[in-house]
Scaffold this motif. Structure first.
Motif, PDB file in Angstrom:
ATOM      1  N   ALA A  71       0.825  -1.207   0.000  1.00 19.26           N
ATOM      2  CA  ALA A  71       0.000   0.000   0.000  1.00 19.26           C
ATOM      3  C   ALA A  71       0.856   1.251   0.000  1.00 19.26           C
ATOM      4  O   ALA A  71       0.529   2.251  -0.629  1.00 19.26           O
ATOM      5  N   ASN A  72       1.957   1.207   0.714  1.00 20.19           N
ATOM      6  CA  ASN A  72       2.844   2.370   0.740  1.00 20.19           C
ATOM      7  C   ASN A  72       3.582   2.544  -0.567  1.00 20.19           C
ATOM      8  O   ASN A  72       3.959   3.657  -0.926  1.00 20.19           O
ATOM      9  N   GLY A  73       3.821   1.447  -1.272  1.00 20.63           N
ATOM     10  CA  GLY A  73       4.499   1.537  -2.551  1.00 20.63           C
ATOM     11  C   GLY A  73       5.990   1.401  -2.410  1.00 20.63           C
ATOM     12  O   GLY A  73       6.562   1.728  -1.407  1.00 20.63           O
ATOM     13  N   SER A  74       6.625   0.913  -3.470  1.00 20.86           N
ATOM     14  CA  SER A  74       8.065   0.725  -3.444  1.00 20.86           C
ATOM     15  C   SER A  74       8.784   1.601  -4.446  1.00 20.86           C
ATOM     16  O   SER A  74       9.995   1.645  -4.455  1.00 20.86           O
ATOM     17  N   ALA A  75       8.081   2.290  -5.296  1.00 25.55           N
ATOM     18  CA  ALA A  75       8.722   3.124  -6.303  1.00 25.55           C
ATOM     19  C   ALA A  75       8.454   4.584  -6.007  1.00 25.55           C
ATOM     20  O   ALA A  75       7.433   4.948  -5.445  1.00 25.55           O
ATOM     21  N   LEU A  76       9.386   5.427  -6.396  1.00 27.61           N
ATOM     22  CA  LEU A  76       9.236   6.862  -6.171  1.00 27.61           C
ATOM     23  C   LEU A  76       8.715   7.526  -7.435  1.00 27.61           C
ATOM     24  O   LEU A  76       9.265   8.491  -7.948  1.00 27.61           O
ATOM     25  N   SER A  77       7.639   6.992  -7.974  1.00 24.94           N
ATOM     26  CA  SER A  77       7.144   7.478  -9.251  1.00 24.94           C
ATOM     27  C   SER A  77       6.490   8.836  -9.143  1.00 24.94           C
ATOM     28  O   SER A  77       6.418   9.576 -10.111  1.00 24.94           O
ATOM     29  N   GLY A  78       6.027   9.211  -7.939  1.00 28.62           N
ATOM     30  CA  GLY A  78       5.301  10.454  -7.798  1.00 28.62           C
ATOM     31  C   GLY A  78       6.175  11.652  -7.525  1.00 28.62           C
ATOM     32  O   GLY A  78       5.679  12.761  -7.439  1.00 28.62           O
ATOM     33  N   GLU A  79       7.481  11.485  -7.365  1.00 24.67           N
ATOM     34  CA  GLU A  79       8.349  12.604  -7.068  1.00 24.67           C
ATOM     35  C   GLU A  79       9.685  12.417  -7.764  1.00 24.67           C
ATOM     36  O   GLU A  79      10.105  11.320  -8.068  1.00 24.67           O
ATOM     37  N   GLU A  80      10.342  13.490  -8.017  1.00 29.14           N
ATOM     38  CA  GLU A  80      11.615  13.444  -8.720  1.00 29.14           C
ATOM     39  C   GLU A  80      12.706  12.972  -7.772  1.00 29.14           C
ATOM     40  O   GLU A  80      12.856  13.469  -6.668  1.00 29.14           O
ATOM     41  N   ARG A  81      13.480  12.013  -8.229  1.00 25.62           N
ATOM     42  CA  ARG A  81      14.541  11.481  -7.400  1.00 25.62           C
ATOM     43  C   ARG A  81      15.739  12.410  -7.377  1.00 25.62           C
ATOM     44  O   ARG A  81      16.083  13.029  -8.374  1.00 25.62           O
ATOM     45  N   ILE A  82      16.382  12.492  -6.209  1.00 29.17           N
ATOM     46  CA  ILE A  82      17.617  13.254  -6.072  1.00 29.17           C
ATOM     47  C   ILE A  82      18.766  12.342  -6.478  1.00 29.17           C
ATOM     48  O   ILE A  82      18.883  11.220  -5.992  1.00 29.17           O
ATOM     49  N   THR A  83      19.608  12.825  -7.353  1.00 29.72           N
ATOM     50  CA  THR A  83      20.699  12.003  -7.858  1.00 29.72           C
ATOM     51  C   THR A  83      22.080  12.551  -7.521  1.00 29.72           C
ATOM     52  O   THR A  83      23.072  11.844  -7.686  1.00 29.72           O
ATOM     53  N   GLN A  84      22.160  13.792  -7.060  1.00 33.91           N
ATOM     54  CA  GLN A  84      23.432  14.407  -6.708  1.00 33.91           C
ATOM     55  C   GLN A  84      23.489  14.669  -5.202  1.00 33.91           C
ATOM     56  O   GLN A  84      22.527  15.185  -4.619  1.00 33.91           O
ATOM     57  N   PHE A  85      24.607  14.318  -4.584  1.00 31.26           N
ATOM     58  CA  PHE A  85      24.726  14.515  -3.141  1.00 31.26           C
ATOM     59  C   PHE A  85      24.615  15.990  -2.755  1.00 31.26           C
ATOM     60  O   PHE A  85      24.069  16.320  -1.695  1.00 31.26           O
ATOM     61  N   GLN A  86      25.105  16.876  -3.600  1.00 33.77           N
ATOM     62  CA  GLN A  86      25.056  18.299  -3.278  1.00 33.77           C
ATOM     63  C   GLN A  86      23.612  18.795  -3.140  1.00 33.77           C
ATOM     64  O   GLN A  86      23.332  19.725  -2.381  1.00 33.77           O
ATOM     65  N   GLU A  87      22.693  18.144  -3.865  1.00 38.79           N
ATOM     66  CA  GLU A  87      21.286  18.533  -3.778  1.00 38.79           C
ATOM     67  C   GLU A  87      20.738  18.336  -2.362  1.00 38.79           C
ATOM     68  O   GLU A  87      19.852  19.078  -1.929  1.00 38.79           O
ATOM     69  N   LEU A  88      21.256  17.347  -1.652  1.00 34.20           N
ATOM     70  CA  LEU A  88      20.794  17.109  -0.288  1.00 34.20           C
ATOM     71  C   LEU A  88      21.128  18.287   0.612  1.00 34.20           C
ATOM     72  O   LEU A  88      20.338  18.660   1.492  1.00 34.20           O
ATOM     73  N   ALA A  89      22.297  18.886   0.402  1.00 33.31           N
ATOM     74  CA  ALA A  89      22.667  20.072   1.179  1.00 33.31           C
ATOM     75  C   ALA A  89      21.911  21.293   0.696  1.00 33.31           C
ATOM     76  O   ALA A  89      21.447  22.112   1.503  1.00 33.31           O
ATOM     77  N   ASP A  90      21.752  21.430  -0.623  1.00 37.92           N
ATOM     78  CA  ASP A  90      21.050  22.588  -1.184  1.00 37.92           C
ATOM     79  C   ASP A  90      19.601  22.643  -0.720  1.00 37.92           C
ATOM     80  O   ASP A  90      19.040  23.732  -0.527  1.00 37.92           O
ATOM     81  N   GLN A  91      18.985  21.471  -0.542  1.00 42.42           N
ATOM     82  CA  GLN A  91      17.593  21.411  -0.096  1.00 42.42           C
ATOM     83  C   GLN A  91      17.481  21.316   1.426  1.00 42.42           C
ATOM     84  O   GLN A  91      16.403  21.056   1.953  1.00 42.42           O
ATOM     85  N   ASP A  92      18.606  21.515   2.110  1.00 38.99           N
ATOM     86  CA  ASP A  92      18.644  21.521   3.572  1.00 38.99           C
ATOM     87  C   ASP A  92      18.159  20.196   4.160  1.00 38.99           C
ATOM     88  O   ASP A  92      17.523  20.165   5.214  1.00 38.99           O
ATOM     89  N   LEU A  93      18.469  19.098   3.468  1.00 42.17           N
ATOM     90  CA  LEU A  93      18.094  17.773   3.948  1.00 42.17           C
ATOM     91  C   LEU A  93      19.211  17.117   4.753  1.00 42.17           C
ATOM     92  O   LEU A  93      18.950  16.348   5.672  1.00 42.17           O
ATOM     93  N   VAL A  94      20.454  17.414   4.383  1.00 39.72           N
ATOM     94  CA  VAL A  94      21.624  16.837   5.046  1.00 39.72           C
ATOM     95  C   VAL A  94      22.618  17.955   5.339  1.00 39.72           C
ATOM     96  O   VAL A  94      22.773  18.890   4.539  1.00 39.72           O
ATOM     97  N   SER A  95      23.281  17.868   6.474  1.00 34.06           N
ATOM     98  CA  SER A  95      24.256  18.880   6.877  1.00 34.06           C
ATOM     99  C   SER A  95      25.321  19.099   5.803  1.00 34.06           C
ATOM    100  O   SER A  95      25.855  18.134   5.246  1.00 34.06           O
ATOM    101  N   PRO A  96      25.659  20.353   5.510  1.00 32.36           N
ATOM    102  CA  PRO A  96      26.727  20.649   4.540  1.00 32.36           C
ATOM    103  C   PRO A  96      28.058  20.008   4.925  1.00 32.36           C
ATOM    104  O   PRO A  96      28.856  19.682   4.053  1.00 32.36           O
ATOM    105  N   LYS A  97      28.295  19.809   6.222  1.00 32.03           N
ATOM    106  CA  LYS A  97      29.546  19.183   6.642  1.00 32.03           C
ATOM    107  C   LYS A  97      29.627  17.734   6.154  1.00 32.03           C
ATOM    108  O   LYS A  97      30.676  17.276   5.698  1.00 32.03           O
TER     109      LYS A  97
END
Length: 670
Positions: A71-97
């Motif tokens: 029911a929860n689903g296994s694919a991320l078809s409804g959202e764009e996948r992040i493919t670059q590590f820098q994007e995680l910092a740019d989107q404030d998801l992961v610490s820049p350090k």
């Protein structure tokens, strides 16, 4: 469980079987946003239907939990996948350090499929079951969100150079099936945590287990990586001071192997020493190459009912054991294995001299027992270009040669694995302790001497090559007596016959024969090196072969003939090693021609007559327990108990089982 589904319906059954825990805000939002139509999505249905977990769900008590995952689903078809590590910092998801350490210090910018499909999901706080193959970057996939959750904890905001962690401040625990994999994970975690103040420690067995505990007590710990038995020992010992009252993450890496090796009781017991999920919310992550029934059982008892199932294995992607070129070499006798291994290595080095574009030779040679690894290492270490001249150099030049098995101390195992990992060219002679989870870059060859104990072992060994989109090839040496076993386990795999190794087919029992110069040279080099191998090493290897082959050869007399040829013409022993009448009877070998089971237990001595095939071997007495080979133990899935592929005397077997009841495991903690 199935009865509960029938009587009460799916929702009530889910509540009955799942652990109660406080849902995180991210999880609550995700469940709230879930569309009812997701379960009927054709893409989601196909992705789950072809996974082992879904097939099990339709037939057993895992149906409710897996239905919720569907029911929860296994694919991320409804959202764009992040493919670059820098994007995680740019989107404030992961610490820049953390991202700086990945992109600048580790020089990794683009995510692998496993990382892009799981990191974003785990950062939301959901429990995640990820089906991912080894060698696809899954270690980084779970370490990034785990470290980020530790780093962002408001109670740890004021970081300084002073000590700010204690043994009772563990925020995340990663459980690994082997010491080597635990050390490897911890090494990656320390790279990611540089400059963040997060303290990473290990809890593994071996001779350094007390040293590890003292380090935790003195330096503190936020992320603890360990093997099941050692983690259980530390957490259950109130005097150790090691506790996890604020645990926020629990990770089971190589979950299928953990359970296949019988670690389920330890894993369940470890959780009894962790905080009550009703009081302290935690995220549970399971990463597994396969999702068998045992994994789903742990999922039901460990994870929240609304866990996410992320399948990173593409349906149209050929697995390693189908896309890697594989060759089988039929050896004339067991004594031909080491000469064939040396010839294979020499042949590649010769090709490399002609074609500098070929990658450096870097191989792992797998044997079916620890004793065989030890003997092969001693022999290869003593090779000389000219056996009569110790200054003539090694026939493989300056190639790095090492061994890896469970009898080495933990410090030696770590040193050997790190040295091979960093070596440009090398040969590692190994038991199955490196067959799963271990990442050795640029391995060009996996060579298996003898048929492995099961199909899965063959496949996982082969998986040490052709990693990270690199090329590689697999070889297996098979004795005629193993042909039936080979066909039964591996007959459907694309393994082609190879006849390029001339030393493989030489009849080494013949008194005289004309051989090509290169073949005679290789045989002479191995024979001379074998003379310097201690007699007790040869004796133990001989006996370990019996433990491996006792159920493989169709006729025991043929097996003993093959082993006695190995002892005489391969090892240079004057006679086959002694086997006690008690052990011979237990194995059904009493009265079998070729079994040396006299009433006395004389030491193995060499022949001083000067014969080339029977050099003097020294006076060392054989060890009391030459049959034990802990690297050659496997586990019965149905019962969850060990069965012995190797064998030992009744006294030593009883002693071992006493140790077993105390909770030790060879490849994990002790």
């Amino acid at each position: 469980m199935l009865g509960a589904v029938r009587r009460q319906g799916l929702a009530q059954a889910l509540r009955a079987c799942a652990p109660r825990s406080i849902p995180s805000r991210a999880t609550a939002q995700l469940v709230k946003c879930q569309k009812p139509s997701a379960i009927s999505s054709l893409t989601t249905f196909r992705a789950l239907h072809y996974s082992p977990a879904f097939r099990y769900a339709a037939t057993g008590s895992g149906a409710a939990a897996q239905a919720q995952a569907q029911a929860n689903g296994s694919a991320l078809s409804g959202e764009e996948r992040i493919t670059q590590f820098q994007e995680l910092a740019d989107q404030d998801l992961v610490s820049p350090k953390i991202i700086y350490n990945i992109t600048q210090k580790m020089n990794i910018t683009t995510m692998t499929d496993v990382q892009s499909m799981t990191i974003h999901e785990t950062l939301k706080g959901d429990d995640v079951l990820a089906q991912a193959k080894t060698g696809t970057g899954k270690t980084l996939a779970f370490l990034v969100p785990v470290l980020q959750n530790i780093f962002k904890d408001p109670s740890l905001e004021k970081r300084s150079a002073s000590k700010w962690s204690t043994p009772a401040d563990i925020r995340a625990i990663v459980i690994s099936p082997t010491r080597e994999l635990a050390e490897q994970i911890a090494m990656e975690a320390r790279k990611l945590a540089q400059g963040t103040g997060v303290v990473v420690q290990t809890a593994v067995g071996g001779t350094r287990k007390q040293e590890g505990l003292k380090r935790i007590q003195m330096e503190g710990c936020h992320l603890l990586v360990g093997t099941p038995g050692r983690l259980k020992d530390i957490l259950s010992d109130s005097s150790s001071g090691v506790k996890a009252p604020k645990l926020s993450a629990l990770v089971l890496d190589e979950a299928d192997r953990l359970l296949d090796q019988g670690f389920a009781p330890e894993i369940m017991e470890i959780q009894t020493y962790l905080p009550d999920p009703m009081k302290v919310d935690r995220q549970t992550l399971l990463f597994s190459a396969t999702v068998p029934r045992e994994v789903m059982s742990v999922v039901r008892r460990t994870m929240k009912p609304n866990f996410k199932f992320v399948k990173t294995v593409k349906e149209d992607e050929a697995p390693t054991h189908l896309r890697v070129p594989q060759k089988v070499v039929r050896i004339n006798g067991l004594e031909n294995s080491l000469p064939a291994l040396l010839e294979l290595t020499k042949n590649y080095l010769a090709k490399q001299r002609e074609d500098p574009n070929l990658p450096p030779f870097k191989a792992i040679a797998y044997f079916n027992s620890t004793a065989q690894v030890t003997l092969a290492y001693e022999a290869f270490r003593g090779l000389l270009n000219d056996p009569s001249d110790r200054r003539s150099g090694h026939p493989l030049g300056r190639m790095f040669i090492t061994e890896m098995h469970s009898r080495l101390t933990q410090g030696k195992r770590t040193k050997n694995s790190d040295s091979f990992r960093n070596a440009r060219s090398g040969l590692m002679l190994s038991s199955d302790v490196t067959a799963r989870g271990m990442d050795f870059p640029n391995v060009t060859h996996v060579i298996q001497v003898g048929v492995s104990r099961d199909r899965e072992s063959y496949i996982h060994r082969l998986g040490r090559t052709a990693r990270a989109n690199k090329e590689g090839e697999g070889w297996i040496f098979v004795h005629p007596g193993e042909q039936g076993d080979f066909r039964l386990k591996l007959g459907d795999l694309p393994i082609e016959k190879d006849t390029s190794l001339q030393t493989a087919v030489v009849d080494m029992t013949a008194e005289s024969q004309e051989l090509p110069q290169s073949v005679a040279e290789t045989l002479s080099q191995v024979s001379a090196a074998m003379k310097r191998v201690p007699a007790e090493v040869k004796t133990e290897s001989y006996r370990s072969h019996i433990g491996v082959l006792i159920g493989v050869f169709e006729r025991k007399a043929k097996m003993m003939q093959a082993l006695n040829d190995l002892a005489t013409y391969g090892y240079g022993l004057p006679e086959p090693p002694h086997i006690s009448p008690e052990v011979a009877s237990k194995l059904g070998l009493r009265g079998v021609p070729g079994v040396n089971s006299g009433s006395d237990s004389r030491p193995i001595r060499g022949d001083r007559s000067g014969r080339d095939d029977a050099p003097w071997m020294g006076r060392g007495r054989v060890r009391n327990n030459p049959f034990r080979d802990n690297d050659n133990l496997s586990y019965g899935r149905a019962s969850g108990r060990r069965r012995f592929d190797s064998f030992e005397s009744r006294r030593d077997s009883g002693r071992y089982m006493d140790r077993e009841r105390r909770g030790s495991r060879d490849e994990g903690e002790y």
